[in-house]
Design an enzyme around this catalytic site. Sequence first.
Site, PDB file in Angstrom:
ATOM      1  N   HIS A  97       0.868  -1.179   0.000  1.00 25.18           N
ATOM      2  CA  HIS A  97       0.000   0.000   0.000  1.00 25.18           C
ATOM      3  C   HIS A  97       0.904   1.227   0.000  1.00 25.18           C
ATOM      4  CE1 HIS A  97      -3.833   2.016   1.649  1.00 25.18           C
ATOM      5  NE2 HIS A  97      -2.925   2.987   1.622  1.00 25.18           N
TER       6      HIS A  97
ATOM      7  N   HIS B 187       1.893   5.297  -0.836  1.00 28.19           N
ATOM      8  CA  HIS B 187       1.547   6.678  -1.144  1.00 28.19           C
ATOM      9  C   HIS B 187       2.635   7.259  -2.039  1.00 28.19           C
ATOM     10  CE1 HIS B 187      -1.804   7.679   1.844  1.00 28.19           C
ATOM     11  NE2 HIS B 187      -1.636   6.364   1.886  1.00 28.19           N
TER      12      HIS B 187
ATOM     13  N   CYS C 280      -2.838  11.664   4.250  1.00 25.66           N
ATOM     14  CA  CYS C 280      -2.733  11.224   5.636  1.00 25.66           C
ATOM     15  C   CYS C 280      -2.795  12.445   6.539  1.00 25.66           C
ATOM     16  CB  CYS C 280      -1.437  10.459   5.887  1.00 25.66           C
ATOM     17  SG  CYS C 280      -1.253   9.940   7.614  1.00 25.66           S
TER      18      CYS C 280
END
Length: 326
Positions: A231, A233, A264
Amino acid sequence: MVRLSLPCSFLKILGKGKEMRTWNKDMPTAVKIVEVGPRDGLQNEPVNLPTEVKIDFINKLSETGLRAIEVTSFVSPKWIPQMADNTKVYTGILKKDNISYPVLVPNVVGLESALKAGVKEIAVFASASESFSRKNTNCSAQEGIDRIKKIVDVAKKHNLKIRGYISCVVGCPYDGFIKPLAVTKAVNALLELGCYEISLGDTIGVGTKKTIYNMIQDILNTTEPKNLAIHCHDTYGQALTNICTALELGVSVIDSSVSGLGGCPYAKGATGNVATEDLVYMLHGLEVNTGVDLKKLIAVGNFISTAINRPTASKVNAALYSRYFS
């Protein structure tokens, strides 16, 4: 007119089939994409969309060939107001038998609400960073694991599938660099509790090929790639490179967010998840099967970008939308 004479070796690289796989032999032949835009994406966008728009968004994603779509989070609206309509969204979407629709639950109270809505799969989250855990969930990393155990104990009684997330797997805005051993410890703890898969989150997008490789390699000393997902970013533009690194180590499940939604709130300057359109374009270029229709996905990305009133963060969407739909 200038004619370019390409060497045979280069022509082979451009070819398909068996010749293609000679340079791509370490990649899986197929991957599963977990679309996290409706949850991880929208909960970190400043715009709070109407429930009917969220439902339409998820239904459109269900038509693209995706096999897993994370729908919402059963968290207190006090902390995440964007997810206040979680029950209405989950019960309102059209669910397909061949697609999983997991939801995030932070505690037993959230799980109980999710059960009332009829969920079949949940996601729980821990952190490899002590400081991030305290800032994000107001508890230590170990207390976070203990909290998850309480959730899992109840979830098992209802035969729910349980997926685990680990935040800050290579870097933290408070603790800095995260040692691979801390991630491996968290992975093993979640697997022992009963999570079928652990998603490794580069929450603030600081990972590089080297740090992602070292982190996953350490985990693989104690578990198999089939238990892992990645996952990423894209804060520093490294997400696709880091995903390729994970693929080369055997990981075949990837989280992404259509149009690059999200960010975030606990990490200043952290941009959104890797865009699903960019991921699919890359994977198809590598001849890795995703089962996803890129044209349909681009249409959905444009739909949600219009809904939140900002340009798409997907380079592929920006490049191809007018070609497909003008």
